[in-house]
Each structure stands twice: as structure tokens, then as C-alpha cells.
Design a protein around this motif. Sequence first.
Motif, short mmCIF file in Angstrom:
data_model
loop_
_atom_site.label_atom_id
_atom_site.label_comp_id
_atom_site.label_asym_id
_atom_site.label_seq_id
_atom_site.Cartn_x
_atom_site.Cartn_y
_atom_site.Cartn_z
N ASP A 119 7.50 -24.03 21.13
CA ASP A 119 7.46 -23.65 22.55
C ASP A 119 8.84 -23.34 23.13
OD1 ASP A 119 4.48 -24.72 23.85
OD2 ASP A 119 5.03 -25.24 21.85
N PHE A 120 9.91 -23.74 22.46
CA PHE A 120 11.24 -23.48 23.03
C PHE A 120 12.13 -22.69 22.05
CE2 PHE A 120 9.61 -26.99 25.47
CZ PHE A 120 9.96 -26.63 26.76
N TYR A 121 12.42 -23.31 20.90
CA TYR A 121 13.43 -22.71 20.01
C TYR A 121 13.04 -21.30 19.55
CZ TYR A 121 16.95 -22.39 16.37
OH TYR A 121 17.99 -21.97 15.59
N SER A 122 11.81 -21.17 19.05
CA SER A 122 11.41 -19.86 18.50
C SER A 122 11.14 -18.84 19.60
CB SER A 122 10.17 -20.01 17.62
OG SER A 122 9.05 -20.31 18.42
N ARG A 123 11.09 -19.26 20.85
CA ARG A 123 10.83 -18.32 21.94
C ARG A 123 12.10 -17.95 22.67
NH1 ARG A 123 7.35 -19.97 26.14
NH2 ARG A 123 6.62 -17.85 26.29
N TYR A 124 12.96 -18.94 22.92
CA TYR A 124 14.13 -18.67 23.76
C TYR A 124 15.44 -18.59 23.00
CZ TYR A 124 10.86 -19.80 27.49
OH TYR A 124 9.77 -19.80 28.33
N ILE A 125 15.48 -19.19 21.80
CA ILE A 125 16.79 -19.25 21.13
C ILE A 125 16.83 -18.32 19.91
CG2 ILE A 125 18.47 -20.76 19.99
CD1 ILE A 125 17.37 -23.00 21.84
N LYS A 126 15.90 -18.48 19.00
CA LYS A 126 15.93 -17.65 17.78
C LYS A 126 14.50 -17.20 17.49
CE LYS A 126 18.75 -17.02 13.97
NZ LYS A 126 20.18 -16.76 13.94
N GLN A 127 14.26 -15.94 17.76
CA GLN A 127 12.86 -15.49 17.71
C GLN A 127 12.35 -15.17 16.31
OE1 GLN A 127 11.97 -12.56 20.64
NE2 GLN A 127 11.84 -14.12 22.22
N ASP A 128 13.15 -14.53 15.48
CA ASP A 128 12.62 -14.08 14.18
C ASP A 128 13.42 -14.64 13.03
OD1 ASP A 128 10.31 -12.52 14.68
OD2 ASP A 128 11.61 -11.13 15.75
N ALA A 129 13.50 -15.94 12.97
CA ALA A 129 14.26 -16.55 11.88
C ALA A 129 13.35 -16.80 10.68
CB ALA A 129 14.85 -17.86 12.37
N SER A 130 13.97 -17.18 9.57
CA SER A 130 13.19 -17.44 8.35
C SER A 130 12.48 -18.79 8.46
CB SER A 130 14.12 -17.45 7.15
OG SER A 130 15.00 -18.55 7.28
N ASP A 131 11.52 -19.00 7.54
CA ASP A 131 10.79 -20.27 7.52
C ASP A 131 11.76 -21.44 7.35
OD1 ASP A 131 8.70 -18.57 7.57
OD2 ASP A 131 7.66 -19.40 5.81
N SER A 132 12.74 -21.25 6.43
CA SER A 132 13.64 -22.37 6.14
C SER A 132 14.51 -22.68 7.36
CB SER A 132 14.50 -22.09 4.91
OG SER A 132 15.23 -20.92 5.13
N HIS A 133 14.84 -21.64 8.12
CA HIS A 133 15.63 -21.87 9.33
C HIS A 133 14.83 -22.73 10.32
CE1 HIS A 133 18.63 -20.90 12.45
NE2 HIS A 133 17.58 -21.00 13.27
N TYR A 134 13.54 -22.39 10.49
CA TYR A 134 12.71 -23.15 11.42
C TYR A 134 12.49 -24.58 10.92
CZ TYR A 134 11.74 -19.07 14.29
OH TYR A 134 11.85 -17.99 15.12
N LEU A 135 12.41 -24.72 9.59
CA LEU A 135 12.26 -26.07 9.03
C LEU A 135 13.49 -26.91 9.38
CD1 LEU A 135 10.70 -28.09 7.28
CD2 LEU A 135 11.89 -27.20 5.30
N LYS A 136 14.67 -26.28 9.21
CA LYS A 136 15.91 -26.98 9.53
C LYS A 136 15.94 -27.34 11.02
CE LYS A 136 19.20 -25.29 6.88
NZ LYS A 136 20.22 -24.30 6.52
N ALA A 137 15.53 -26.38 11.84
CA ALA A 137 15.53 -26.62 13.29
C ALA A 137 14.58 -27.77 13.63
CB ALA A 137 15.10 -25.35 14.02
N SER A 138 13.42 -27.81 12.95
CA SER A 138 12.45 -28.87 13.27
C SER A 138 13.01 -30.23 12.84
CB SER A 138 11.09 -28.58 12.64
OG SER A 138 11.06 -29.00 11.32
N ARG A 139 13.79 -30.26 11.75
CA ARG A 139 14.38 -31.54 11.33
C ARG A 139 15.44 -32.01 12.33
NH1 ARG A 139 14.43 -30.42 4.83
NH2 ARG A 139 12.33 -31.22 4.51
N LEU A 140 16.23 -31.05 12.80
CA LEU A 140 17.23 -31.41 13.81
C LEU A 140 16.55 -31.90 15.08
CD1 LEU A 140 19.94 -28.62 13.46
CD2 LEU A 140 20.24 -31.07 13.13
N ALA A 141 15.44 -31.25 15.43
CA ALA A 141 14.70 -31.66 16.63
C ALA A 141 14.15 -33.08 16.43
CB ALA A 141 13.56 -30.69 16.91
N THR A 142 13.70 -33.39 15.22
CA THR A 142 13.21 -34.74 14.93
C THR A 142 14.31 -35.77 15.17
OG1 THR A 142 11.73 -33.85 13.26
CG2 THR A 142 12.18 -36.20 13.14
N VAL A 143 15.52 -35.45 14.68
CA VAL A 143 16.64 -36.38 14.86
C VAL A 143 16.94 -36.53 16.35
CG1 VAL A 143 19.10 -36.76 14.40
CG2 VAL A 143 17.62 -35.82 12.61
N PHE A 144 16.95 -35.40 17.08
CA PHE A 144 17.25 -35.46 18.51
C PHE A 144 16.24 -36.35 19.23
CE2 PHE A 144 16.22 -34.01 22.78
CZ PHE A 144 17.45 -34.16 23.41
#
Lengths: 542, 175
Positions: A354-379
Motif C-alpha cells: 500500500d505504500f512502498y510499491s505505490r509511492y516509492i518504487k513502482q516497478d522493482a524486481s521481486d527480490s527488491h520487494y522481498l528486501k523491502a518487506s524484510r526491512l519493513a518487518t524490522v522497522f
Amino acid sequence: MEGFTLVDMTVLIVYIGLIAWIGSRFGKDQHSPEDYFLGGRKIPGWAIGLSVMATQASAITFIGAPGWGFEGGLERLVTFINVPLAMIVLIMVFVPVFHRAGIYSIYELLERRFGPATRTLSALLFLIARGLATGVVLYAPALVLSVVTGWSVNLTIIIMAVLAISYTVLGGMSAVIWTDVIQMFVLWLGALLSIFLLVTSLPGGWSDVFAFGAQSGMFNAIDLSLDPSVTYSLWAGLLGGFFLHVAYFGTDQSQIQRVLSSPSVLDAQRSLLIGGYLLIPQMLLFLFIGVILATYYQQHGLTPPEDLNELLPRYVVNAFPTGMAGLVIAGVFAAAMSSLDSALNSLSAVTVRDFYSRYIKQDASDSHYLKASRLATVFWGLYATLFAFFAGNLGPVIEAVNQIGSWFYGALLGTFLLAIFSHRSNARGAVTGLIAGMLAVWSVSSLLDVSWLYNNTIGVVVSVSVGYLVSLTSTAPRPEQLSHVIIEETAPDMQAILAARSANAPKIGREARLTRRRCIGLFVWFVVMLGLLALLQGWANG
Amino acid sequence: MAERLTLSRQLDEHAARRRLGRLGATTLEPAWMALWAAPLGMTGKPPGAWLLGAREMQRALLLTGAELPVQVERPDTGIQLTGATAPTPEATQRLWLWERMATPRLWRIQALDTPPTPVWLPCWLGYRAGRKHQLTVISGLSGEVLSMIKPLVLAGLERAHDHAQADTEKTLPAG
């Protein structure tokens, strides 16, 4: 009084290790992709339902509810008496709409209906509310660890946070349904064993419990007072608690995620059904333990701990036979991990979708989104940890979790109701209603002496009324905006087509409708539960 | 363009009648929905499951199994519902990403780099006549309720109805 022995510690470590092994064996190292999918489909519905319950509240219930019962007897059961009714609404209204819309996050529905601002705002509210509630969920096992080891609870919060975040980032295992089911049974076993040991330690056994409970008004579960400041009156439970649970199970992504992932509407209904039938008896069981503990403390002249959340864990550690304490404490840890894993996963999924893939990085690779989701988990893990330090001041953890949700979810539920039922409401109305609903809850709870159970009702009523009235000041939504919430076949042309096809199709014959039967069953269950409480109260008061 | 494969109907009329009856339908008929199946699996290995979808669908259906349960015969009885369009490979990849995000257990499985196969998905349509006529769609493979393809089914029924009307008008004698 045996304390937490070396044997208990060994049992705890073996249990956690075994659960982790089952998780990795059946959750990740499948031999073929087919195993991943077929694994879930061979599992019976009741196990899926128990797994949902384990993820929802088992550790929190185990720790919080006895303290609640100790303090107020069965009066707080009214908070949950409405659950079957809430499930009826979820089954009949929310599940079909969410399922048909084909959405991953429920806030997407609000975007399709009202536009991006409503989705963003509602997803943000979810993140704030669920993040705070996760802090309470984190506090619960940390408290148990503190009781077991004698370490400071602040230190155990940090230890549990590191464990929970690492565990979730590494993949978690909440998806392994059988481990959740085992945990559920271990906790119930712990509860039943507590009852057995407590009651047999009283000279008069059950008669002491009933005499003490009746004498101190602990069986007065139904308070018919119309005064809105009475926190646990029947009306607060029915009116306030009903909206609380519809909002909690229907607008919190971490609760509804499994419903959205269910292969069919009927599967989604089944998991809600199990909660609808089991939540009241489970709560009754743990509140009753609180009543028995109160009898026990009174008879033995003991002083209860300052934090009532410690009551049952402390009793388990001190009174259970060697080995059993380790098993039950391990069950609490594992169940808490499952809840934390599920909450952190849904927080990171909403952050990315709802936020990262819409407002920050729209067309990133799967692995990029996986990394982002892990960072979000830590946050979100760190956010929850910060709040966990304050959770001890919020009273019984089970009430704290519900109170936090009640500040936000009523207004959110109002927005969903507007989206589904009012075809005239629009984006301007939805956003204004959402904000007004929350402001109303905060104003009422800080300025007036009104039971917190009414918070969700206030949020719903204000957000729906303000949302609808403000909507009238601007244009009505376009038909395509309504297509995700209306039943498509109601258009006159479509009705004619369906009537023609139905007339030429073979007849099925008269059989009962499953959904209706399920809802009637839940309603009967609600009446039976209420009747039993009334009987118990009538008996206790002579 | 690849030939459209026909998935074999595994739920017979008797079973569909019972299932739809429990869901409140009073009449039923078989149907075939035109969709596309994209293979899922681990890179370099044969597929283990399939994503059934179309460009118009917000979420795809999941069909497990290494191979599609295909029958040689073309769709027999039942209305053929067309009109949906093929999803792009990028759209399929993205759909699968969000499925995996929602269910982290599935993370290792990827949408394989193979063009989606056009298929006929067998379904059963159940009708209920109350104050309004209502439609329930269940899968002809598993019997599960397929709410997600209901908009496509309704569009297909409308299309079939329009075609039938056009044909009738053509065959009517002039004047």
C-alpha cells in the motif's frame, strides 16, 4: 512450589526446537512446488480454524484473561458475548465482498471505491494501530520470560523482540497449521491442568470456588445497567462489543489476511465460524481460572502480584509438576511467536503493497520487494518494541489490545460500511467521515466517562453519518466505482438474462442453504451462551 | 496462437447439484470459462501448480498439479463463456508476487518464464430465483465457489445472450 527447574528448561528448549523442526520440515523444505500447495489442502477445516484462533489471541488470552477474571469475575465476558453475532455480519457481508473483489489488502477496496487518499489513510491507521497492538503482544511472552528467569521485563522485551524479528525475517512458520494446532492444545491443556491443580488444592474443592465466587459477585456476568459509564454492562457488550469485533475481525488486515487467502468463500467462512463458536468458551475457561485463582489467593492469604498478567504464568511455574511447566510455558512462547510472526508479516505486507510499491518504487524486481518487506518487518518490530516498554502500564494485556484497536477501528469500519452499503457516498465524505469518527472517539474517551467498549460504536456512527452527509455536498460516484461492492447481477438487463437461463436450466430441488444455516447456528450459540450466563448468575444470587 | 486446452470436468452433475443446492441455488447448468494458465514452480524444474487468470481479473485462481488435467475432447455440453483477454507475462509475474507476499510460505515458487496456455475451465452455474435472480459459480474441477470470476461469467453470459439475439434477428424472415 517447585519453580522452573532444569527439566522444565529442557522441555521448553526441546518443544521450541521440535516446533521449529516441524515448521522447517513441513513449511519450507518441501520436495516439490506441488507439496507447498497440496499440503494446505489436505488439512481439515477444524485445524485451519484452530490455527486461526492460535494466531489471533492464544498467548494474550492465556496471560491476560485470568488477571481479568481475578479482578472482575465473569463480568468481562460480555466483551466477547457478541462474537457469534459479529461473525454472522462478517460471513454475510464482508467475506463475500472482500473475496469477490480479489484483493490482497482490504484497503485496496477503499481505493477502488473512494480513491487513493482513503486507501492510504486507512492503511496508515491500520499500521499505527496494529503496530501498537503488536507491542502488547510482544510484552506478553516477555513477561512470561521475566517470571521464569527473574530477569527485568525490559531486558526480556528486548530478547523477545530480537527473537521475533529474526524469526519473522527468516521466514516464520505461522503458515504451518499443525504447529498452531499443537500450541492451541498445549495451552488448553495448561488451562485445564491449572484448574485441576488449583481446585484440588482447595479444602472444599469446587464448592469453595462457587461459594467464594457467589459471595463476591464474581458470577454476575450480566449487568443490565443502562448507564454508559458502566464499562461491562450487557448493553456495552452487545452494542459496543459487537462493533468492536466486527471492526477487529473485518478491518484489521492481520485478522482478515487468512480470509483473503482462503481458496473459497466457504473456507473463509469456516475459519470465522470456529472463532464464532470457540471464543466465548475459551474466554469463559480463562476467566474462570481467574475466579479460581482469586479463591486460592484468598484462602491462602496470598498477595497478588502488582501486574495481574503475571498471575497464571507465576502459578504455572510454581505449582505445575516438573516438566509440565516447561511444556505450557513453551506453548505460550510458541503461540506468541505465531501471533507476532503473523502481525509483523501483515504490517510489512501492507507497508510494501500500500505504500512502498505505490509511492516509492513502482516497478522493482521481486527480490527488491522481498528486501523491502524484510526491512519493513524490522522497522515494525522496533516500533512494537518501543511500545512494549509501556504495555505493562495498560492493565490486562487482553484489554489493552482491544482498547488500542478501539481508538481506530470504529471509524475504519464506518468507512467500509459506507463503501459497501451507501452507493451515494464518495471520496470527500469517506475521508471526512474517517477523520471525524476518530476525533469523536478520542474526544468522547478523553472528555466523557463512557465505557471504552462504546468507542467502536461511536466511531462507526460518526464516520457513517458525517461521511454520508459530507458526500451529499459533492457528486455521486461513477458506476464503475461501485462495481466492486455491488452485486453485479442486480442490473435489470442481467436479471432478464439470468431469469431466462434459470428457466431453461435443470432444477436442483429444495435443500437448506449452507450460509444461512451457519448463521442461524451462530445465533443459537449466542442465545445459549447468554442463557447459561443468566442461569449461573441467577443461581449465584440465590 | 496456441490451441485452447480443455480441462476435464471432475465434478459431475450429481455432485454439482448437491453442492449448489447447499448454497441455495435452485437450478444449474454447466459452463466453460475461457482463461489462461501460467505455470508456477522452481526455476529449471517442472511446474507444480498453475495460475488461472485473465487480464480482467484482479486475483488469479490457483490450480495445483504438475500437469493441467486436460481432456482430448473439446468442451461438450454447456455454455462457452468468452470475452476475457490474455494476461501479459509481466502482469502474471506481478500477480504472483502479491500472492507470495500475502503467503510468505510460497516465496520460493516463481511464475515460470513460459507463455500462458489458453484453457477452458469447467464450471457449474447455479441460479437462485428470489426477489432478485442470483448466480453462484462453482469450479467444475474442485467444487469451490469462484466469486472472483463471477464478473467475467456475467460478462460472458451477456455476450452469449447478445450473440443469440443477433442470430435470431438474422434468421427471422424479412418484412
